[in-house]
Design a protein around this motif. Structure first.
Motif, mmCIF file in Angstrom:
data_model
loop_
_atom_site.group_PDB
_atom_site.id
_atom_site.type_symbol
_atom_site.label_atom_id
_atom_site.label_comp_id
_atom_site.label_asym_id
_atom_site.label_seq_id
_atom_site.Cartn_x
_atom_site.Cartn_y
_atom_site.Cartn_z
ATOM 1 N N VAL A 92 8.100 39.024 79.377
ATOM 2 C CA VAL A 92 7.015 39.582 80.211
ATOM 3 C C VAL A 92 5.752 39.743 79.357
ATOM 4 O O VAL A 92 4.649 39.399 79.789
ATOM 5 C CB VAL A 92 7.433 40.939 80.839
ATOM 6 C CG1 VAL A 92 6.238 41.602 81.536
ATOM 7 C CG2 VAL A 92 8.579 40.738 81.821
ATOM 8 N N HIS A 93 5.928 40.219 78.148
ATOM 9 C CA HIS A 93 4.792 40.386 77.235
ATOM 10 C C HIS A 93 4.113 39.033 76.974
ATOM 11 O O HIS A 93 2.875 38.924 77.013
ATOM 12 C CB HIS A 93 5.278 41.007 75.930
ATOM 13 C CG HIS A 93 4.190 41.267 74.935
ATOM 14 N ND1 HIS A 93 3.378 42.371 74.999
ATOM 15 C CD2 HIS A 93 3.760 40.561 73.876
ATOM 16 C CE1 HIS A 93 2.496 42.327 74.014
ATOM 17 N NE2 HIS A 93 2.718 41.237 73.311
ATOM 18 N N TYR A 94 4.920 38.016 76.736
ATOM 19 C CA TYR A 94 4.393 36.661 76.494
ATOM 20 C C TYR A 94 3.689 36.124 77.736
ATOM 21 O O TYR A 94 2.603 35.539 77.652
ATOM 22 C CB TYR A 94 5.550 35.755 76.082
ATOM 23 C CG TYR A 94 5.303 34.277 76.259
ATOM 24 C CD1 TYR A 94 4.556 33.548 75.328
ATOM 25 C CD2 TYR A 94 5.814 33.599 77.364
ATOM 26 C CE1 TYR A 94 4.337 32.188 75.501
ATOM 27 C CE2 TYR A 94 5.594 32.247 77.547
ATOM 28 C CZ TYR A 94 4.850 31.543 76.619
ATOM 29 O OH TYR A 94 4.627 30.197 76.800
ATOM 30 N N LEU A 95 4.292 36.370 78.906
ATOM 31 C CA LEU A 95 3.716 35.889 80.170
ATOM 32 C C LEU A 95 2.315 36.462 80.383
ATOM 33 O O LEU A 95 1.375 35.747 80.740
ATOM 34 C CB LEU A 95 4.648 36.305 81.324
ATOM 35 C CG LEU A 95 4.122 36.156 82.758
ATOM 36 C CD1 LEU A 95 3.820 34.704 83.076
ATOM 37 C CD2 LEU A 95 5.150 36.697 83.754
ATOM 38 N N VAL A 96 2.182 37.768 80.111
ATOM 39 C CA VAL A 96 0.916 38.452 80.414
ATOM 40 C C VAL A 96 -0.126 38.201 79.324
ATOM 41 O O VAL A 96 -1.297 37.976 79.613
ATOM 42 C CB VAL A 96 1.155 39.966 80.613
ATOM 43 C CG1 VAL A 96 -0.168 40.697 80.870
ATOM 44 C CG2 VAL A 96 2.131 40.208 81.754
ATOM 45 N N THR A 97 0.309 38.223 78.059
ATOM 46 C CA THR A 97 -0.666 38.210 76.954
ATOM 47 C C THR A 97 -0.756 36.871 76.231
ATOM 48 O O THR A 97 -1.644 36.688 75.405
ATOM 49 C CB THR A 97 -0.287 39.254 75.880
ATOM 50 O OG1 THR A 97 0.948 38.831 75.276
ATOM 51 C CG2 THR A 97 -0.112 40.637 76.492
ATOM 52 N N ALA A 98 0.173 35.962 76.496
ATOM 53 C CA ALA A 98 0.252 34.677 75.778
ATOM 54 C C ALA A 98 0.632 34.863 74.311
ATOM 55 O O ALA A 98 0.558 33.924 73.524
ATOM 56 C CB ALA A 98 -1.051 33.879 75.876
ATOM 57 N N GLU A 99 1.045 36.075 73.960
ATOM 58 C CA GLU A 99 1.435 36.313 72.566
ATOM 59 C C GLU A 99 2.911 36.691 72.456
ATOM 60 O O GLU A 99 3.477 37.309 73.353
ATOM 61 C CB GLU A 99 0.586 37.441 71.969
ATOM 62 C CG GLU A 99 -0.751 36.932 71.455
ATOM 63 C CD GLU A 99 -1.737 38.063 71.233
ATOM 64 O OE1 GLU A 99 -1.296 39.209 71.024
ATOM 65 O OE2 GLU A 99 -2.942 37.790 71.306
ATOM 66 N N THR A 100 3.481 36.343 71.313
ATOM 67 C CA THR A 100 4.871 36.693 71.045
ATOM 68 C C THR A 100 4.910 38.036 70.325
ATOM 69 O O THR A 100 4.105 38.277 69.426
ATOM 70 C CB THR A 100 5.519 35.599 70.172
ATOM 71 O OG1 THR A 100 5.389 34.359 70.867
ATOM 72 C CG2 THR A 100 6.982 35.882 69.921
#
Lengths: 237, 237
Positions: free
Chosen positions: A209-217
């Motif tokens: 979810v974090h990656y989906l929203v922010t494009a960051e790992t």
């Protein structure tokens, strides 16, 4: 992009989201029911959990294949591409959660009516309540694209690991007290481990979810409190 | 398709295959070394296994992201699309195999110099030899697109499950004989379970190879001989 293509793409995404929501609902029910079946010696309930797993497998394959077809047909970019990648990752975790719940249900059938120490059952239920809340919250975080909520789930998982470690020690102690406890305590040990691993899968979903929203790992290491692996208990201690 | 696009696509695939081969090599080494570290009480070797896991995680993410970018950029169809989908599935399994080997290495550190019954160590090594052969063969089957070889791996896994069940019973018996055995036998129980699950991941890879080559999903149920889940042993029996 023409409006026609945009709306087809949205329809594709809508289809993925619906299937993921259905999978989440099935996995949640499997998890609650498997631990209830264990605690209440409820064999028909355990069998119902096992019977619901194939539907999860079918949905998993459908989402995976449809997401990849969407990528091939629509060539999404940036957030749209992340959306389809995330769908693939999340259903992988949800499918594993179902497998682990099914495994608990199978052990519930194996243990049958064997006596289970009250303290252990309470501990397992408590662990399960925490994991259930994590699963519910992280699926909500996904539906709402709420990265703060996802991050909260990710941080909370340390409490589940700590609870698992204490249950692990408790179970070992019961086994040492009386050899008649060893057989069913071994099954309970695997059940506790399965619940702890379901917690790990909820943190995987939180990372997605974090990656989906922010494009960051998420780069920082998650707080882990599973010390069971370093645990050796002396007999009689 | 222009020659230029074809060759870029081939270069993408070549990059994926190279990374998958590297991942396979790392996972194989982790598996062999983790069980050797356990059997020989070799702590530096166990630490080396743990230290090699992050590389596997990095490669996993790289393959997943590159495969999806390839799908988005090149819009592959039929066998080419299956090739990229298969890459994503296979690296998921190889990454999990690494995790399970790492977990064995951690338990090797926890057990330390505790006495380990010779019969159990022999059993674990034997299980591990079978699983290693499965892993090697299924990665070869993937590289050679050899569906008969993949199917052979898939069928052989039943032998590993059967071996796991007998080790499980053996470990329970040792625990019942002497409470001082319980702590380390519990760790060995999880090690055996991990090896059995690595076997399951090799059958997943076999299924993916079959899908890659034939475009069909293996529908028949795999022969499972893991009866440990139904095993309850009476103390003193």
């Amino acid at each position: 992009m023409s409006e026609h293509i945009v709306s087809s793409y949205d329809a594709d995404l809508q289809g993925l989201r619906q299937r993921i929501a259905e999978m989440g609902g099935i996995a949640e029910k499997m998890l609650v029911d498997s631990v209830a079946a264990l605690a209440r010696h409820d064999k028909p309930l355990a069998q119902a959990v096992i019977a619901s797993d194939p539907r999860l497998d079918v949905l998993h394959r459908e989402v995976e294949e449809n997401a990849i077809l969407t990528i091939a047909r629509r060539q999404p970019l940036a957030v749209d591409l992340r959306e389809t990648i995330s769908a693939i990752r999340i259903v992988g975790d949800v499918e594993r959660i179902g497998d682990l719940a099914k495994n608990i249900a199978k052990r519930a059938l194996a243990i049958g009516d064997d006596f289970q120490p009250h303290k252990i059952v309470v501990g397992l239920r408590h662990m399960n309540d925490l994991v259930m809340a994590q699963l519910k919250d992280v699926l909500d975080a996904y539906a709402q694209k709420d990265t703060a909520k996802a991050l909260d789930v990710w941080k909370r998982d340390g409490a589940i690991d700590a609870l698992y470690t204490s249950l692990f020690r408790e179970l070992l102690t019961y086994m040492m007290e009386d050899p008649r406890n060893i057989s069913f305590c071994t099954h309970l040990l695997f059940c506790a481990k399965n619940i702890e691993r379901i917690g790990d899968h909820t943190t995987n979903i939180a990372e997605t979810v974090h990656y989906l929203v922010t494009a960051e790992t998420l780069a920082i290491d998650r707080p882990k409190n599973d010390r069971s692996i370093d645990t050796t208990i002396e007999a009689g201690a």
